[in-house]
Scaffold this motif. Structure first.
Motif, short mmCIF file in Angstrom:
data_model
loop_
_atom_site.label_atom_id
_atom_site.label_comp_id
_atom_site.label_asym_id
_atom_site.label_seq_id
_atom_site.Cartn_x
_atom_site.Cartn_y
_atom_site.Cartn_z
N LYS A 111 39.93 46.68 41.98
CA LYS A 111 40.85 46.71 43.10
C LYS A 111 40.67 47.96 43.96
O LYS A 111 40.71 47.90 45.20
CB LYS A 111 42.30 46.61 42.61
CG LYS A 111 43.30 46.41 43.75
CD LYS A 111 44.67 46.02 43.23
CE LYS A 111 45.60 45.64 44.38
NZ LYS A 111 46.92 45.17 43.89
N ARG A 156 37.91 49.59 44.35
CA ARG A 156 36.67 49.40 45.12
C ARG A 156 36.92 48.50 46.33
O ARG A 156 36.42 48.74 47.43
CB ARG A 156 35.59 48.75 44.25
CG ARG A 156 34.94 49.69 43.25
CD ARG A 156 33.78 48.98 42.55
NE ARG A 156 32.75 48.56 43.50
CZ ARG A 156 31.86 47.61 43.26
NH1 ARG A 156 31.88 46.97 42.10
NH2 ARG A 156 30.95 47.30 44.16
N VAL A 157 37.69 47.42 46.11
CA VAL A 157 37.98 46.49 47.21
C VAL A 157 38.76 47.21 48.31
O VAL A 157 38.44 47.09 49.50
CB VAL A 157 38.78 45.28 46.69
CG1 VAL A 157 39.38 44.49 47.84
CG2 VAL A 157 37.87 44.38 45.85
N MET A 158 39.76 47.97 47.90
CA MET A 158 40.58 48.65 48.90
C MET A 158 39.77 49.70 49.66
O MET A 158 39.95 49.90 50.86
CB MET A 158 41.80 49.29 48.23
CG MET A 158 42.78 48.28 47.68
SD MET A 158 43.25 47.06 48.95
CE MET A 158 43.91 45.75 47.94
N GLY A 174 36.59 49.42 50.20
CA GLY A 174 35.73 48.63 51.09
C GLY A 174 36.48 48.17 52.33
O GLY A 174 35.95 48.19 53.44
N VAL A 175 37.71 47.79 52.13
CA VAL A 175 38.55 47.36 53.26
C VAL A 175 38.78 48.53 54.21
O VAL A 175 38.70 48.39 55.44
CB VAL A 175 39.90 46.80 52.74
CG1 VAL A 175 40.90 46.69 53.88
CG2 VAL A 175 39.68 45.46 52.07
N SER A 195 36.10 49.01 56.59
CA SER A 195 35.73 47.84 57.40
C SER A 195 36.75 47.61 58.49
O SER A 195 37.75 46.93 58.27
CB SER A 195 35.65 46.59 56.51
OG SER A 195 34.69 46.75 55.53
#
Lengths: 174, 261
Positions: B66, B68-70, B72-73, B76
């Motif tokens: 999670k 890592r996803v945040m 990445g967001v 972006s």
């Protein structure tokens, strides 16, 4: 985004594992998928399917791209070894998940049950088309079946699945 | 009570959702999709089904994912323009198909041009409260083209250049109807009195077919070419006199092998 992640990430990771067959690659797909969802959120069209369907489409595309890119880099021996050493989750299987809630488990169970009602040939064609990203011609070659037969099986299989899953309603993955 | 006529476009919903249509078929489908609410609804239902299928095997998430996803967001920024993944991502393409993508732009332009003509003509007709003759003609052309391209029995053969020629030619072959539609782009303009000629290879014999030339931008679309009797093994194209030849008089420029009948 956190809510979206909590709701869809387990399914996205399962899909990515099914396609890439490698944990590290699958996690990369999850990261890339949610970044793409965030970037393109304003362009989501509800009339073109549910949020879940959209997220799944992005994840599938990312995973297939990664697999194709990977296959270009690896030689045949590497690929064969990787395949021999991993066992992808079966389509529709519910891998035990400590965080999966009861509702999600129930939905997964029903999707799996629906899949099992499909004739094996229809299911195989659908699997190769969706999870392996093969074209109809490639599926026909793989299964040694006429192209028209493959097209019909894919279409009928997907239509049957749609009928069986209709009672789940649009709220399923939306 | 009469039965509703079969709509071939309905048979393409699943292939479109799976990203398995080629560029021309996808363009035709999307043209129709824009004006057909029922088709859009059917597509949405199919995509939802695929979504259910895709997300039906959830797995436990690693604790660190999670974050890592945040991250990445956070890196972006939301898109301002294009760069959107469409619902129907294309299936894996062969190298020839990738090359064909650019070439088929011309075919798409032809289809789009027909569609544009049709819409323009329809607008005009609505204003005048009657269909013009040109509308009927364009409608018939578009319907015929759609029927040909979307027929489940239609197979696609790319004619490969035998030399350094840039043009890419695609043949849509329907054996049941013994009919071929030919789409070409980047064709070289031939001198006056010369034309491209299509040949069907039956056994060891080259059976002559139509002659055609390109328009000023190098495009050619020849519809509903009759196939000869017998098992057609391949199609080929040569350059011939405008009136055509009974046997090839120049070397083959393009050739496309058909699947065994």
């Amino acid at each position: 985004m956190s809510t979206l992640y909590d709701r869809y990430a387990p399914g996205v990771l399962g899909l990515a594992l099914r396609i890439t067959r490698e944990q590290a690659d699958a996690e990369d797909v999850v990261v890339d998928t949610f970044a793409q969802v965030w970037r393109d959120a304003s362009r989501f069209e509800l009339g073109r399917g549910s949020v879940g369907a959209w997220v799944a489409t992005i994840a599938r595309s990312r995973a297939l791209d990664l697999v194709r890119s990977r296959s270009r880099r690896r030689n045949l021996d590497d690929a064969a070894e990787a395949e021999a050493n991993t066992t992808p989750p079966a389509m529709g299987a519910t891998t035990p998940s400590p965080i999966a809630n009861v509702l999600a488990d129930e939905r997964s169970r029903r999707v799996k049950a629906a899949l099992e009602t499909l004739p094996p040939a229809q299911r195989a064609a659908l699997e190769l088309a969706y999870f392996d990203g093969l074209s109809q011609s490639e599926i026909a070659e793989r299964l040694v079946e006429p192209l028209g037969t493959v097209k019909t099986r894919t279409r009928l299989g997907l239509r049957r699945l749609k009928e069986l899953l209709a009672p789940l309603g649009p709220g399923g993955i939306a | 009570m009469s039965e509703m006529p079969h709509d071939p476009m309905r048979d393409l919903v699943e292939e479109y959702a799976l990203g398995q249509l080629d560029d021309v078929q996808r363009a035709v489908f999307e043209t129709r999709l824009a004006d057909d609410a029922a088709l859009r609804r059917e597509l949405a239902e199919t995509l939802n089904t695929l979504g259910e299928l895709a997300l039906s095997a959830p797995v436990a998430l690693p604790a660190t994912l999670k974050n890592r996803v945040m991250a990445g967001v956070a890196n972006s920024p939301p898109a301002q323009s294009s760069n959107v993944i469409a619902f129907a991502s294309p299936a894996r393409r062969s190298r020839a198909t990738l090359y064909l993508g650019a070439a088929l732009a011309a075919s798409l332009m032809l289809v789009a041009r027909l569609a544009f003509d049709l819409r323009a003509a329809q607008d005009e007709a609505a204003n005048a409260r009657r269909l013009s003759v040109s509308t009927a003609r364009v409608t018939a052309q578009l319907d015929s083209l759609i029927a040909q391209l979307t027929d489940p029995g239609t197979e696609t053969v790319t004619l490969a250049a035998t030399g350094e020629a840039k043009p890419i030619i695609k043949a849509y072959i329907n054996r049941a109807r013994r009919s071929v539609t030919l789409s070409a782009t980047q064709l070289e303009t031939l001198p006056a009195g010369r034309a491209y000629q299509l040949w069907f290879i039956v056994g060891a014999k080259a059976v002559p077919s139509v002659t055609f030339t390109s328009d000023s931008s190098g495009h050619a679309l020849v519809r509903e070419i009759a196939m000869p009797a017998g098992a057609v093994a391949a199609t080929a194209i040569t350059e011939e006199p405008a009136g055509g030849s009974l046997a090839p008089t120049t070397k083959v420029i393009f050739v496309g092998k058909l699947a065994t009948e």
